[in-house]
Design an enzyme around this catalytic site. Structure first.
Site, PDB file in Angstrom:
ATOM      1  CE1 TYR A 148     -61.241  -6.916   6.252  1.00  0.00           C
ATOM      2  CE2 TYR A 148     -60.834  -4.954   7.557  1.00  0.00           C
ATOM      3  CZ  TYR A 148     -60.737  -6.324   7.390  1.00  0.00           C
ATOM      4  OH  TYR A 148     -60.131  -7.097   8.359  1.00  0.00           O
TER       5      TYR A 148
ATOM      6  CG  ASP B 291     -58.367  -6.394  -1.748  1.00  0.00           C
ATOM      7  OD1 ASP B 291     -58.547  -5.953  -0.604  1.00  0.00           O
ATOM      8  OD2 ASP B 291     -58.361  -7.617  -2.007  1.00  0.00           O
TER       9      ASP B 291
ATOM     10  CE  LYS C 182     -62.809 -12.444   1.643  1.00  0.00           C
ATOM     11  NZ  LYS C 182     -63.359 -12.748   2.972  1.00  0.00           N
TER      12      LYS C 182
HETATM   13  P1  KE4 Z   1     -58.361 -11.929   5.396  1.00  0.00           P
HETATM   14  O1  KE4 Z   1     -57.094 -11.417   6.072  1.00  0.00           O
HETATM   15  O2  KE4 Z   1     -59.573 -11.831   6.305  1.00  0.00           O
HETATM   16  O3  KE4 Z   1     -58.178 -13.322   4.793  1.00  0.00           O
HETATM   17  O4  KE4 Z   1     -58.650 -10.985   4.137  1.00  0.00           O
HETATM   18  C1  KE4 Z   1     -58.760  -9.598   4.323  1.00  0.00           C
HETATM   19  C2  KE4 Z   1     -59.560  -9.015   3.170  1.00  0.00           C
HETATM   20  C3  KE4 Z   1     -58.885  -8.317   2.185  1.00  0.00           C
HETATM   21  N1  KE4 Z   1     -59.544  -7.789   1.127  1.00  0.00           N
HETATM   22  C4  KE4 Z   1     -60.882  -7.931   1.000  1.00  0.00           C
HETATM   23  C5  KE4 Z   1     -61.574  -7.342  -0.189  1.00  0.00           C
HETATM   24  C6  KE4 Z   1     -61.623  -8.651   1.980  1.00  0.00           C
HETATM   25  O5  KE4 Z   1     -62.968  -8.790   1.841  1.00  0.00           O
HETATM   26  C7  KE4 Z   1     -60.958  -9.192   3.095  1.00  0.00           C
HETATM   27  C8  KE4 Z   1     -61.679  -9.934   4.194  1.00  0.00           C
HETATM   28  N2  KE4 Z   1     -63.097  -9.918   4.118  1.00  0.00           N
HETATM   29  C9  KE4 Z   1     -63.837 -10.086   5.374  1.00  0.00           C
HETATM   30  C10 KE4 Z   1     -65.329 -10.084   5.025  1.00  0.00           C
HETATM   31  N3  KE4 Z   1     -65.797  -8.790   4.829  1.00  0.00           N
HETATM   32  C11 KE4 Z   1     -63.418 -11.315   6.106  1.00  0.00           C
HETATM   33  C12 KE4 Z   1     -64.340 -11.698   7.245  1.00  0.00           C
HETATM   34  C13 KE4 Z   1     -63.740 -11.364   8.584  1.00  0.00           C
HETATM   35  O6  KE4 Z   1     -63.076 -10.310   8.729  1.00  0.00           O
HETATM   36  O7  KE4 Z   1     -63.964 -12.182   9.502  1.00  0.00           O
END
Ligand code: KE4
Length: 428
Positions: free
Chosen positions: A144, A239, A267
């Site tokens: 993801y 990523d 994060k």
């Molecule tokens: P954000 O747009 O949510 O800040 O980041 C996207 C993203 C990109 N790449 C990786 C490897 C990520 O894990 C994420 C976001 N992770 C999720 C948790 N699996 C965020 C939690 C959510 O979607 O509420």
């Protein structure tokens, strides 16, 4: 535990917010029941609106590596708050943050700050397409990278948790430009590159997957992928939104000795406030506006409060022995969970890289999308709720990673053992 106020808030929330949440994975769809609404968080502990306390293994999905409400972060934000909340113009903190990120991650010679991981990854693939003139991207099943259109193809995290085939609203013409291969399968990538390498701008990958539950790269996989990308002129994007500054000071690329063309972050680098970033080789980043023609922008990019929080977090992580402490705490947590599952006769697979881990309710090994999907999500849901009632807050999905912080000490370990014994026994 009573959850009356959470339930009342969730009823109201569903009236005005889609699914009652501002991000799908929070809705407990993967485990059933009503999401818990929180009031405050300190160290490794959360307190919900009904006054219940929980040992936290979500850590806001990664940012809270120091523990919640860390004095250094709160102090830095308080100081920044006295001067401004936003300029929409350059300030010194942005320069210091860029210099710090580049000093820690050698493959990053130039970096652009944004406000989320999604912004970072969508900008990185636009840059890859702009720099190479190639239309396709390669992603890996179960990974993801945020919710940009091109990534919502065989994605992980909430897309997987909700069992969505992919997402409506993504034009077929665009989805066709996203190629996917299984994670941890190098021959599959070799075959694809032989056939279509010249069409592919980049391969974007979670070096350690957190969004299918925790999947570790097989020996040589990442270096092999790097070599294949180099051979076919495909840019390698790591990523590291989740792994960056978490699995090692320099992220997964330091841990596995990989040199990507571009890296994305999020994060941890915001310390709990909204910061994302993407960066890489100088000549690649030179394509980004206003230096070059590839456009990317953001009103709150480099926001002074968020930068203050991120800098405080990254500096605290630079203290001697921090990653050794995280490793010791995480290994102890793994040992407790393995011991209690074994004692209760519950078959599990425990995957861990540093302070990220997942307890899969299935026989192992779990190393890709297909093997992760064998997990018994119903049993995970029962375990999740038994742990919740025992005062432990796990990620509300079998297909997410749990996170350990520097605030997880001996007292937290004993609390975990008591809760895990109760929860595993209840599954018998
Ligand atoms: P954000 O747009 O949510 O800040 O980041 C996207 C993203 C990109 N790449 C990786 C490897 C990520 O894990 C994420 C976001 N992770 C999720 C948790 N699996 C965020 C939690 C959510 O979607 O509420």
């Amino acid at each position: 535990m009573k959850h009356d106020i959470s339930k009342a808030l969730f009823a109201r929330a569903q009236e005005r917010i889609p699914g009652g949440v501002n991000s799908p994975v929070r809705a407990f769809r993967g485990v059933g029941g009503t999401p818990v609404f929180f009031r405050e968080a300190h160290g490794a502990w959360l307190t919900d609106v009904d006054g219940n306390r929980y040992l936290d293994f979500v850590g806001s999905w990664g940012p809270m590596i120091l523990g919640h409400s860390h004095p250094a972060v709160l102090g830095a934000v308080s100081e920044a708050l006295k001067k401004a909340t936003s300029f929409g113009a350059p300030h010194a903190g942005e320069v210091e943050m860029a210099e710090l990120l580049c000093s820690i991650v050698p493959s990053v010679e130039k970096v652009r700050l944004v406000s989320s991981g999604t912004e970072a990854t969508l900008a990185a693939i636009r840059l890859a397409r702009g720099a190479t003139g190639r239309p396709c991207i390669l992603k890996f099943e179960g990974c993801y990278h945020g919710h940009a259109d091109s990534f919502l193809v065989k994605a992980g995290s909430g897309v997987e948790t909700l069992g969505l085939p992919d997402s409506p609203g993504v034009p077929e013409a665009l989805a066709r430009l996203t190629l996917t291969e299984p994670y941890n399968d190098l021959p599959a990538v070799e075959r694809l590159f032989e056939q279509r390498g010249r069409e592919i701008a980049c391969a974007i990958i979670e070096p350690v997957v957190g969004n299918m539950g925790l999947l570790a790269p097989k020996e040589g996989y990442l270096k092999g992928l790097e070599a294949l990308c180099r051979k076919h002129g495909v840019l390698l994007i790591l990523d590291e939104v989740m792994t960056g500054f978490r699995v090692a000071r320099g992220g997964a690329q330091e841990l596995y000795g990989v040199k990507p063309d571009l890296t994305t972050f999020g994060k941890v680098i915001g310390g709990g406030l909204p910061v994302g970033a993407y960066g890489g080789r100088r000549e690649l980043m030179a394509h980004i506006a206003p230096e070059g023609p590839v456009y990317q922008a953001g009103t709150l990019s480099g926001n002074p409060l968020a930068v203050a929080a991120g800098m405080a977090c990254l500096k605290a992580l630079g203290e001697p022995g921090v990653y050794e402490r995280l490793e010791r705490a995480s290994a102890a947590i793994e040992q407790v969970l393995r011991e209690e599952a074994r004692a209760a006769g519950i078959p599990v697979t425990f995957n861990r890289v540093g302070s990220m881990w997942t307890l899969f309710f299935c026989e192992g090994p779990v190393y890709d999308y297909r093997s992760a999907k064998k997990a018994d999500t119903g049993r995970f849901g029962r375990f999740f709720h038994a742990m919740l009632e025992a005062g432990v807050y796990l990620p509300p999905s079998q297909f997410e990673a749990a996170f350990v912080s520097l605030a997880h000490g001996d007292a937290e370990l004993e609390h975990l053992r008591r809760a895990a014994r109760t929860a595993f026994t209840s599954l018998g």
